[in-house]
Every structure is written in structure tokens, then in C-alpha cells.
Design a protein around this motif. Structure first.
Motif, PDB file in Angstrom:
ATOM      1  N   GLY A  63       6.446  -2.646  13.166  1.00  0.00           N
ATOM      2  CA  GLY A  63       6.335  -2.135  14.525  1.00  0.00           C
ATOM      3  C   GLY A  63       5.927  -0.690  14.622  1.00  0.00           C
ATOM      4  N   ILE A  64       5.392  -0.123  13.543  1.00  0.00           N
ATOM      5  CA  ILE A  64       4.930   1.263  13.532  1.00  0.00           C
ATOM      6  C   ILE A  64       3.479   1.277  13.039  1.00  0.00           C
ATOM      7  N   VAL A  65       2.656   2.126  13.648  1.00  0.00           N
ATOM      8  CA  VAL A  65       1.259   2.278  13.244  1.00  0.00           C
ATOM      9  C   VAL A  65       1.036   3.710  12.780  1.00  0.00           C
ATOM     10  N   PHE A  66       0.353   3.862  11.642  1.00  0.00           N
ATOM     11  CA  PHE A  66       0.040   5.171  11.087  1.00  0.00           C
ATOM     12  C   PHE A  66      -1.478   5.360  11.103  1.00  0.00           C
ATOM     13  N   THR A  67      -1.927   6.543  11.505  1.00  0.00           N
ATOM     14  CA  THR A  67      -3.357   6.845  11.502  1.00  0.00           C
ATOM     15  C   THR A  67      -3.598   8.155  10.766  1.00  0.00           C
ATOM     16  N   GLY A  68      -4.600   8.129   9.891  1.00  0.00           N
ATOM     17  CA  GLY A  68      -5.006   9.326   9.165  1.00  0.00           C
ATOM     18  C   GLY A  68      -6.364   9.788   9.645  1.00  0.00           C
ATOM     19  N   THR A  69      -6.528  11.074   9.817  1.00  0.00           N
ATOM     20  CA  THR A  69      -7.766  11.634  10.342  1.00  0.00           C
ATOM     21  C   THR A  69      -8.298  12.707   9.403  1.00  0.00           C
ATOM     22  N   GLN A  70      -9.290  13.439   9.883  1.00  0.00           N
ATOM     23  CA  GLN A  70      -9.815  14.568   9.126  1.00  0.00           C
ATOM     24  C   GLN A  70      -8.853  15.748   9.140  1.00  0.00           C
ATOM     25  N   SER A  71      -7.883  15.730  10.052  1.00  0.00           N
ATOM     26  CA  SER A  71      -6.894  16.805  10.114  1.00  0.00           C
ATOM     27  C   SER A  71      -5.800  16.560   9.087  1.00  0.00           C
ATOM     28  N   ARG A  96      -8.158   9.501   3.907  1.00  0.00           N
ATOM     29  CA  ARG A  96      -9.003   8.306   3.874  1.00  0.00           C
ATOM     30  C   ARG A  96      -8.254   7.054   3.456  1.00  0.00           C
ATOM     31  N   GLY A  97      -7.030   7.197   3.008  1.00  0.00           N
ATOM     32  CA  GLY A  97      -6.270   6.031   2.591  1.00  0.00           C
ATOM     33  C   GLY A  97      -4.825   6.123   3.045  1.00  0.00           C
ATOM     34  N   ILE A  98      -4.325   5.052   3.685  1.00  0.00           N
ATOM     35  CA  ILE A  98      -2.915   4.935   4.051  1.00  0.00           C
ATOM     36  C   ILE A  98      -2.448   3.544   3.646  1.00  0.00           C
ATOM     37  N   LEU A  99      -1.296   3.475   3.009  1.00  0.00           N
ATOM     38  CA  LEU A  99      -0.727   2.210   2.563  1.00  0.00           C
ATOM     39  C   LEU A  99       0.766   2.225   2.844  1.00  0.00           C
ATOM     40  N   ALA A 100       1.267   1.199   3.528  1.00  0.00           N
ATOM     41  CA  ALA A 100       2.683   1.112   3.862  1.00  0.00           C
ATOM     42  C   ALA A 100       3.264  -0.166   3.289  1.00  0.00           C
ATOM     43  N   TYR A 101       4.390  -0.050   2.599  1.00  0.00           N
ATOM     44  CA  TYR A 101       5.057  -1.213   2.034  1.00  0.00           C
ATOM     45  C   TYR A 101       6.551  -0.925   1.949  1.00  0.00           C
ATOM     46  N   GLY A 102       7.365  -1.879   2.444  1.00  0.00           N
ATOM     47  CA  GLY A 102       8.805  -1.687   2.398  1.00  0.00           C
ATOM     48  C   GLY A 102       9.211  -0.454   3.182  1.00  0.00           C
ATOM     49  N   ASN A 103       9.852   0.471   2.512  1.00  0.00           N
ATOM     50  CA  ASN A 103      10.236   1.742   3.134  1.00  0.00           C
ATOM     51  C   ASN A 103       9.432   2.913   2.588  1.00  0.00           C
ATOM     52  N   LEU A 104       8.285   2.599   1.980  1.00  0.00           N
ATOM     53  CA  LEU A 104       7.447   3.645   1.400  1.00  0.00           C
ATOM     54  C   LEU A 104       6.100   3.720   2.107  1.00  0.00           C
ATOM     55  N   LEU A 105       5.590   4.937   2.227  1.00  0.00           N
ATOM     56  CA  LEU A 105       4.267   5.190   2.783  1.00  0.00           C
ATOM     57  C   LEU A 105       3.491   6.025   1.777  1.00  0.00           C
ATOM     58  N   PHE A 106       2.259   5.604   1.466  1.00  0.00           N
ATOM     59  CA  PHE A 106       1.388   6.316   0.537  1.00  0.00           C
ATOM     60  C   PHE A 106       0.174   6.819   1.312  1.00  0.00           C
ATOM     61  N   THR A 107      -0.150   8.086   1.156  1.00  0.00           N
ATOM     62  CA  THR A 107      -1.297   8.668   1.859  1.00  0.00           C
ATOM     63  C   THR A 107      -2.171   9.432   0.873  1.00  0.00           C
ATOM     64  N   ALA A 108      -3.489   9.230   0.960  1.00  0.00           N
ATOM     65  CA  ALA A 108      -4.452   9.894   0.069  1.00  0.00           C
ATOM     66  C   ALA A 108      -5.163  10.995   0.830  1.00  0.00           C
ATOM     67  N   HIS A 109      -5.328  12.170   0.199  1.00  0.00           N
ATOM     68  CA  HIS A 109      -5.797  13.361   0.902  1.00  0.00           C
ATOM     69  C   HIS A 109      -7.029  13.984   0.245  1.00  0.00           C
ATOM     70  N   LYS A 110      -7.567  14.977   0.947  1.00  0.00           N
ATOM     71  CA  LYS A 110      -8.784  15.656   0.519  1.00  0.00           C
ATOM     72  C   LYS A 110      -8.635  16.333  -0.827  1.00  0.00           C
ATOM     73  N   ASP A 111      -7.405  16.752  -1.161  1.00  0.00           N
ATOM     74  CA  ASP A 111      -7.175  17.445  -2.431  1.00  0.00           C
ATOM     75  C   ASP A 111      -7.072  16.483  -3.613  1.00  0.00           C
ATOM     76  N   CYS A 112      -7.459  15.221  -3.403  1.00  0.00           N
ATOM     77  CA  CYS A 112      -7.465  14.190  -4.453  1.00  0.00           C
ATOM     78  C   CYS A 112      -6.070  13.848  -4.942  1.00  0.00           C
ATOM     79  N   LYS A 113      -5.079  14.043  -4.089  1.00  0.00           N
ATOM     80  CA  LYS A 113      -3.707  13.697  -4.422  1.00  0.00           C
ATOM     81  C   LYS A 113      -3.161  12.663  -3.450  1.00  0.00           C
TER      82      LYS A 113
END
Length: 426
Positions: A63-71, A96-113
Motif C-alpha cells: 500500500g505504499i508507492v516509492f518514486t525516484g527522480t533526478q533529485s 534509476r532503480g528502486i526495489l522493495a521487498y519485505g521490510n527492505l527498500l533498495f535504491t540506486a543512485h548517481k554515485d553508483c552506490k
């Protein structure tokens, strides 16, 4: 078309206005456009226009939506009205990348991390960053050279993420042509390999057997398996049918079947079916309907949703017992390329429904409510299929190569003038 009680309820619900976002939200509501179709009912629940960078990634969970932008802010929304529930502040943008599973959220950023967040879905949603991949190296380890590059971060933008829950592994793919495998429990990179000859655009993993699928601008889809008892991966199959870049992948599997879909820059969606005995993926055919590049794919319960550069979203249904697909509807509310999508199921008695979240380079985020209901069939066509907005895909025999061909009608996309100008210049 005779209006059923379900149609009447949906049309009446579509006229209800959405709750406005919080005062500090960068989004503005735009009008809704209900559009029922014979074989499928859908309407745009919410449409928001952004005032910050384009949305590059979407994820939906519980029931939650996450959005990643250029900011550097990752927005958190409550669907379907997309009321803002806060944001996650980071030091690097271009998510450019968001992944949600269980109680974890993974986000990929410009700094390659990749940032890892722990989430709480109580009355008040909360998230806390618990780690960053790769971990920060100590001063002593930073001056000691290491011959193994598994622990180094990507050399270019991370384009996509995948999570294998059975082994608690996160896969990251990058424009540097490599795939890295991270073990979440100790935040270590356990494998790294060059997967393609060009940038990697999509990656998915089978939760049944851990099989990994990657696609690239080199036009290939590759299948990888972990070496038994090791962390390394070996290439088992390369699927390549055209030189066009492959931008998106989706996997649809259940107890009886498994289908792999790939969307490419020529507007074609290829699909493969997995053999039960050998585990090989055999080419089953292709879906045509999009005029420009297919940029994103989502597969749910025998339904495939495709977003394209031609501004449209198509909903395809796979018939039981074979690779026959029907395009049930074309969602054409955007005026720019559909960059990314996410979807989640909404269960109802005898009706399969889901919410579709789509983000376009026209600057809008849209939420669509889609309901697919069973109907009687006549030949290869659903009864009542007389709406011009619905594409019906029929199969015919080709005596030359024995393969099934697809006949279809295409609507003309409505691109915004600014995007047409960018396309001409690019």
C-alpha cells in the motif's frame, strides 16, 4: 455495449475527485479521464504533474508507492490518490532503480552506490537507512591494492536492481556492462562479471530457482545460473532475435508455466516459454502494437503491461494453455514516453483487478485502476469487442515458416510537441 452493474460502479467511482497532496508536495493534480472498454474496465484514478526532475523509477509494496527522480529525494505516496506520506533524503540523486521487498527498500543512485533502508508500515510510515553498498572502506584498506574487483563499486550508472529472497542476494546491473551480486546480511559483493557488450538495461531473477536474466543495448537477452556450491555465475543461454536494444524484461511464472518477456527499441515484445523437462526457454512469438520503443514491462497473473515511447500503455492477456496473447486495451492518457511502471493486485470475487502506476517524460505520474473480468468468447475474439480503442490480436497460420503471425490494429500516439522536437534533434 450494455452497461453492467460493475461498469456503472466503476464509472461513478471515476468521477470522485482525488484528495489534494500536502502543501509542500511538488505535484499538482490534473483532470481525470474515465475510459471503459468492453473486455476490460479501466480509468485513471489520479494524475499528478511534477515540478522537479523526471521520475526514473517506481516501486510499490504494502500500500505504499516509492518514486525516484533526478533529485536526491525519494518520494513516498499512499495510493490510489497518491497522498504524499513523506520522502527519503539522500546525498545523491538520479535514482534509476528502486526495489522493495519485505521490510527492505533498495535504491540506486548517481554515485553508483545502493542505499538499503529499513521500513516500518505502521500507522505512520517510517524508513531508516541501514547501509550503503559498497560499504565505506577504512583508510588502511583503501591504500592496500586488491586484485579482486568484486568489492569495487560500479564504474557507471546502476540501471536496474533485482532481489533473490531465498539467498538474500541483491543483483545490480550497470551501464559499465557488469552485474554484481551483493549478500545483504554482511553487505559484501560476492560476485562480479561482465555480462554484455553494451550497457545493461534490465535484470530479473526467478524466485523459484534463482535463474538470472539480463538484457542490453547489444540486442541480447542472457540467462545466467549460479555455479553449484559457489557464488559465481555461468552463462547458460543467449536469446537474440534482432539487433534492436532490449530495454525491459518481465517474468511471469506459476506452478504450471513460466514465460519471459522482453521489450525492445523496435516496438516489439518477444516472449519465451520454459520447457518443463529441460528448463530451456523456447521462443514463443512476439507481440506487436507499439509504434516506438518499449521502455518498461510488468507481468502479473497472466497479464502483461507494456509502456512505450509512443506514450501508450498496453494491457495484454495470455490465454490459458498456450502462447496466444490478446491486447485488451490501450491506456493513452500520457503525452510523453512512458518511462517506468509498477503494479499491484486488487483482488475481488471473480474479477482480477490491479493498480498500475505509470510515470512519463511528460512530467506526470498516473494511477490506473484496471479490472479484467471473465467473458464468453467467440472464436479468437471476445464477445462485445467493438470498441475502436481496443486492439484485438488474432493468430493466423503462416505456411512459409509454420509460425503464428499476429494481426493487429494500431492507434496513432499523441506526442507532446516538446518531445517531438527532442526526438528530431536526437
Amino acid at each position: 455495449m450494455v452497461e453492467s452493474p460493475l461498469t456503472h460502479v466503476l464509472l461513478r467511482a471515476s468521477s470522485i475527485s482525488s484528495t489534494p497532496p500536502s502543501p509542500d508536495s511538488p505535484w499538482m493534480l490534473t483532470p481525470q479521464h474515465p475510459s471503459p472498454s468492453p473486455t476490460l474496465l479501466y480509468h485513471c484514478v489520479t494524475s499528478l504533474h511534477r515540478q522537479e526532475g523526471n521520475i526514473l523509477s517506481i516501486a510499490a509494496l504494502k500500500g505504499i508507492v516509492f518514486t525516484g527522480t533526478q533529485s536526491s529525494r525519494i518520494r513516498v505516496w499512499r495510493p490510489p490518490e497518491c497522498i504524499e506520506r513523506g520522502h527519503l533524503k539522500t546525498t545523491s540523486g538520479n535514482v534509476r532503480g528502486i526495489l522493495a521487498y519485505g521490510n527492505l527498500l533498495f535504491t540506486a543512485h548517481k554515485d553508483c552506490k545502493v542505499r538499503i533502508w529499513s521500513m516500518s508500515f505502521a500507522d505512520n510510515f517510517r524508513a531508516k537507512k541501514i547501509s550503503t553498498l559498497p560499504r565505506r572502506r577504512s583508510f588502511l584498506s583503501s591504500i592496500i591494492p586488491r586484485g579482486n574487483n568484486h568489492y569495487d563499486q560500479h564504474r557507471d550508472c546502476i540501471s536496474c536492481l533485482a532481489y533473490y529472497n531465498a539467498e538474500d542476494l541483491v543483483y545490480t546491473a550497470s551501464w559499465d556492462k557488469t552485474v554484481k551480486t551483493w549478500r545483504v546480511c554482511d553487505q559484501r559483493c560476492v560476485d562480479s562479471f561482465v555480462a554484455h557488450e553494451d550497457v545493461i538495461n534490465a535484470i530479473v531473477v526467478s524466485q523459484e530457482d534463482g535463474c538470472l536474466f539480463t538484457s542490453s543495448s547489444d540486442g541480447a537477452v542472457k540467462i545466467w545460473r549460479r555455479v553449484y556450491g559457489e557464488n559465481s555465475h555461468s552463462l547458460t543461454m543467449t536469446l537474440k532475435f534482432q539487433p534492436s536494444p532490449v530495454n525491459a524484461l518481465a517474468l511471469s511464472s506459476n506452478m504450471t508455466s513460466c514465460y519471459l518477456y522482453s521489450g525492445s527499441s523496435d516496438g516489439i515484445i518477444n516472449f519465451w516459454e520454459k520447457e518443463k523437462g529441460s528448463g530451456r526457454f523456447n521462443h514463443g512469438g512476439f507481440l506487436r502494437g507499439h509504434r516506438f520503443s518499449v521502455l518498461c514491462l510488468v507481468a502479473l497473473e497472466g497479464v502483461l503491461i507494456s509502456g512505450s515511447e509512443d506514450t501508450t500503455i498496453r494491457v495484454w492477456k495470455r490465454e490459458e494453455g498456450g502462447g496466444f496473447h490478446t491486447c485488451l486495451a490501450v491506456l493513452d492518457g500520457h503525452r510523453g514516453p512512458v518511462r517506468c511502471m509498477a503494479a499491484c493486485l486488487e483482488t475481488e470475487k471473480n474479477v482480477m483487478g490491479f493498480l498500475v502506476y505509470s510515470a512519463s517524460l511528460d512530467g506526470t505520474l498516473k494511477v490506473w485502476r484496471v479490472k479484467v473480468f471473465p467473458g464468453e468468447k467467440s472464436g479468437n475474439k471476445e464477445i462485445g469487442d467493438n470498441d475502436d480503442n481496443v486492439d484485438i490480436v488474432t493468430m493466423s497460420s503462416d505456411s512459409h515458416n509454420g509460425k503464428a503471425l499476429m494481426e493487429y490494429e494500431m492507434i496513432s500516439p499523441v506526442l507532446s510537441p516538446s518531445w517531438v522536437e527532442k526526438k528530431r534533434q536526437g
